[in-house]
Write a protein that holds these residues in place. Structure first.
Motif, PDB file in Angstrom:
ATOM      1  N   ARG A 186       2.001  -3.342   8.023  1.00 29.53           N
ATOM      2  CA  ARG A 186       0.963  -3.538   9.037  1.00 29.53           C
ATOM      3  C   ARG A 186       1.174  -2.613  10.235  1.00 29.53           C
ATOM      4  O   ARG A 186       0.218  -2.027  10.757  1.00 29.53           O
ATOM      5  CB  ARG A 186       0.950  -5.000   9.477  1.00 29.53           C
ATOM      6  CG  ARG A 186      -0.147  -5.345  10.449  1.00 29.53           C
ATOM      7  CD  ARG A 186      -0.389  -6.843  10.528  1.00 29.53           C
ATOM      8  NE  ARG A 186       0.834  -7.598  10.711  1.00 29.53           N
ATOM      9  CZ  ARG A 186       1.396  -8.359   9.761  1.00 29.53           C
ATOM     10  NH1 ARG A 186       0.842  -8.439   8.566  1.00 29.53           N
ATOM     11  NH2 ARG A 186       2.510  -9.032  10.007  1.00 29.53           N
ATOM     12  N   LYS A 187       2.418  -2.438  10.659  1.00 28.79           N
ATOM     13  CA  LYS A 187       2.706  -1.548  11.788  1.00 28.79           C
ATOM     14  C   LYS A 187       2.331  -0.100  11.463  1.00 28.79           C
ATOM     15  O   LYS A 187       1.785   0.620  12.314  1.00 28.79           O
ATOM     16  CB  LYS A 187       4.187  -1.624  12.147  1.00 28.79           C
ATOM     17  CG  LYS A 187       4.649  -2.957  12.694  1.00 28.79           C
ATOM     18  CD  LYS A 187       3.997  -3.295  14.017  1.00 28.79           C
ATOM     19  CE  LYS A 187       4.539  -4.598  14.571  1.00 28.79           C
ATOM     20  NZ  LYS A 187       3.814  -5.029  15.803  1.00 28.79           N
ATOM     21  N   GLN A 199      -4.274   4.036  12.391  1.00 31.37           N
ATOM     22  CA  GLN A 199      -5.550   3.805  13.056  1.00 31.37           C
ATOM     23  C   GLN A 199      -5.511   4.241  14.519  1.00 31.37           C
ATOM     24  O   GLN A 199      -6.457   4.851  15.019  1.00 31.37           O
ATOM     25  CB  GLN A 199      -5.918   2.325  12.948  1.00 31.37           C
ATOM     26  CG  GLN A 199      -6.211   1.879  11.513  1.00 31.37           C
ATOM     27  CD  GLN A 199      -6.382   0.372  11.387  1.00 31.37           C
ATOM     28  OE1 GLN A 199      -6.444  -0.330  12.394  1.00 31.37           O
ATOM     29  NE2 GLN A 199      -6.443  -0.115  10.157  1.00 31.37           N
ATOM     30  N   ALA A 200      -4.407   3.948  15.208  1.00 31.25           N
ATOM     31  CA  ALA A 200      -4.305   4.289  16.634  1.00 31.25           C
ATOM     32  C   ALA A 200      -4.327   5.794  16.850  1.00 31.25           C
ATOM     33  O   ALA A 200      -4.841   6.277  17.864  1.00 31.25           O
ATOM     34  CB  ALA A 200      -3.021   3.698  17.213  1.00 31.25           C
ATOM     35  N   ASN A 244       0.025   0.880   9.323  1.00 37.34           N
ATOM     36  CA  ASN A 244      -1.441   0.966   9.312  1.00 37.34           C
ATOM     37  C   ASN A 244      -2.009   0.975  10.724  1.00 37.34           C
ATOM     38  O   ASN A 244      -2.984   1.681  11.013  1.00 37.34           O
ATOM     39  CB  ASN A 244      -2.023  -0.193   8.503  1.00 37.34           C
ATOM     40  CG  ASN A 244      -1.810  -0.029   7.005  1.00 37.34           C
ATOM     41  OD1 ASN A 244      -1.777   1.100   6.500  1.00 37.34           O
ATOM     42  ND2 ASN A 244      -1.643  -1.122   6.297  1.00 37.34           N
ATOM     43  N   GLU A 245      -1.400   0.215  11.626  1.00 34.51           N
ATOM     44  CA  GLU A 245      -1.830   0.224  13.026  1.00 34.51           C
ATOM     45  C   GLU A 245      -1.594   1.597  13.650  1.00 34.51           C
ATOM     46  O   GLU A 245      -2.418   2.095  14.425  1.00 34.51           O
ATOM     47  CB  GLU A 245      -1.063  -0.841  13.813  1.00 34.51           C
ATOM     48  CG  GLU A 245      -1.466  -2.265  13.482  1.00 34.51           C
ATOM     49  CD  GLU A 245      -0.579  -3.299  14.165  1.00 34.51           C
ATOM     50  OE1 GLU A 245       0.335  -2.885  14.923  1.00 34.51           O
ATOM     51  OE2 GLU A 245      -0.795  -4.501  13.951  1.00 34.51           O
ATOM     52  N   ILE A 282       4.303   3.150  18.176  1.00 34.85           N
ATOM     53  CA  ILE A 282       4.415   1.695  18.145  1.00 34.85           C
ATOM     54  C   ILE A 282       5.896   1.338  18.109  1.00 34.85           C
ATOM     55  O   ILE A 282       6.634   1.823  17.247  1.00 34.85           O
ATOM     56  CB  ILE A 282       3.681   1.109  16.925  1.00 34.85           C
ATOM     57  CG1 ILE A 282       2.171   1.364  17.046  1.00 34.85           C
ATOM     58  CG2 ILE A 282       3.964  -0.386  16.797  1.00 34.85           C
ATOM     59  CD1 ILE A 282       1.371   0.878  15.870  1.00 34.85           C
TER      60      ILE A 282
END
Length: 270
Positions: free
Chosen positions: A66-67, A73-74, A69-70, A5
């Motif tokens: 948040r980044k 998950q990704a 956690n993304e 990300i």
């Protein structure tokens, strides 16, 4: 395929254009059971590193969290090390989050300790977590060539400051010695361990140990994101006790601190 990300969005590792050079500030955060460990402390250190570079950083802690956690998950990955890199070149900034390779000590290492050696070199601007490729490459060559876990940076005066990717403590009696904050990259684990030592009633002296005085110490241990609290059995020819009771007590307290933090974070997410 790993996902990264960045400021350009979410991409596969092969598609992403990742820059990491000597003009880059970074932070490495350990993920345990899907929880970014001591996230607030890491973010505060990142901000400090940016300020020391006179850089402006506009991402907030909630956005930073948040980044990560993304990213978790990704990649469907709940364990590992996440690295955040912020780079500035040509008047433009870029940043990215990614999972990076990690080597955690084996259980046997925590029982019998690990081998280290002195590396005569120093970190530039030690309080800022800035990528220093030449030092990193020199340390990696020595670690690989001599089959070590870590090398301890030693300055021109023969004073041992820190590990190439860790902080280091020396034990004599009930006194724990570690180099002062002004001389080292102040590790999150180091800060937690100092508080644990004070809680347990031990004296902490922030003073760099001279290489010529290694023989007076009974135990040595490393602290860091990946090793946590890791006993050292040797620094070059010098041998140390990896089973000292006071060091074991610190290891236990730190593991309990981690468990409590993870439990609190998961409860707050529910």
């Amino acid at each position: 395929m790993k996902i990264i990300i960045s400021d350009k969005g979410m991409k596969s590792e092969s598609e992403a254009d990742v820059f990491a050079g000597n003009s880059s500030v970074y932070e490495v955060i350990r993920i345990i059971a899907g929880v970014p460990l001591f996230l607030e402390d890491h973010f505060a250190r990142l901000i400090q590193s940016m300020q020391l570079q006179n850089w402006k950083f506009e991402m907030s802690l909630p956005d930073f969290s948040r980044k990560i956690n993304e990213l978790i998950q990704a990649n469907d990955q709940s364990e590992g090390n996440v690295r955040f890199i912020y780079s500035l070149f040509g008047g433009k900034s870029t940043w990215n989050f990614s999972f990076i390779p990690h080597v955690y000590p084996e259980q046997r290492d925590y029982l019998i300790g690990v081998d280290t050696e002195l590396l005569f070199d120093e970190r530039q601007n030690p309080n800022a977590k800035v990528i220093q490729n030449i030092l990193r490459e020199k340390a990696n060559r020595m670690i690989s060539g001599k089959k070590l876990y870590e090398v301890l940076l030693t300055d021109s005066n023969g004073l041992i400051t820190e590990g190439s990717r860790s902080n280091v403590f020396f034990v004599k009696g009930d006194v724990f010695y570690t180099a002062p904050e002004s001389r080292v990259l102040v590790g999150i684990t180091r800060q937690k361990v100092i508080r644990i030592l004070q809680k347990l009633g031990f004296r902490v002296v922030e003073d760099a140990v001279a290489k010529d005085n290694l023989n007076v110490f009974v135990a040595v241990f490393l602290t860091g994101t990946s090793p946590k609290v890791l006993p050292v059995r040797s620094v070059g020819w010098f041998q140390f006790n990896p089973e000292l009771a006071c060091v074991k007590a610190v290891m236990k307290e730190y593991d309990e601190l981690i468990a409590g933090y993870i439990e609190d974070r998961k409860m707050n997410q529910e």
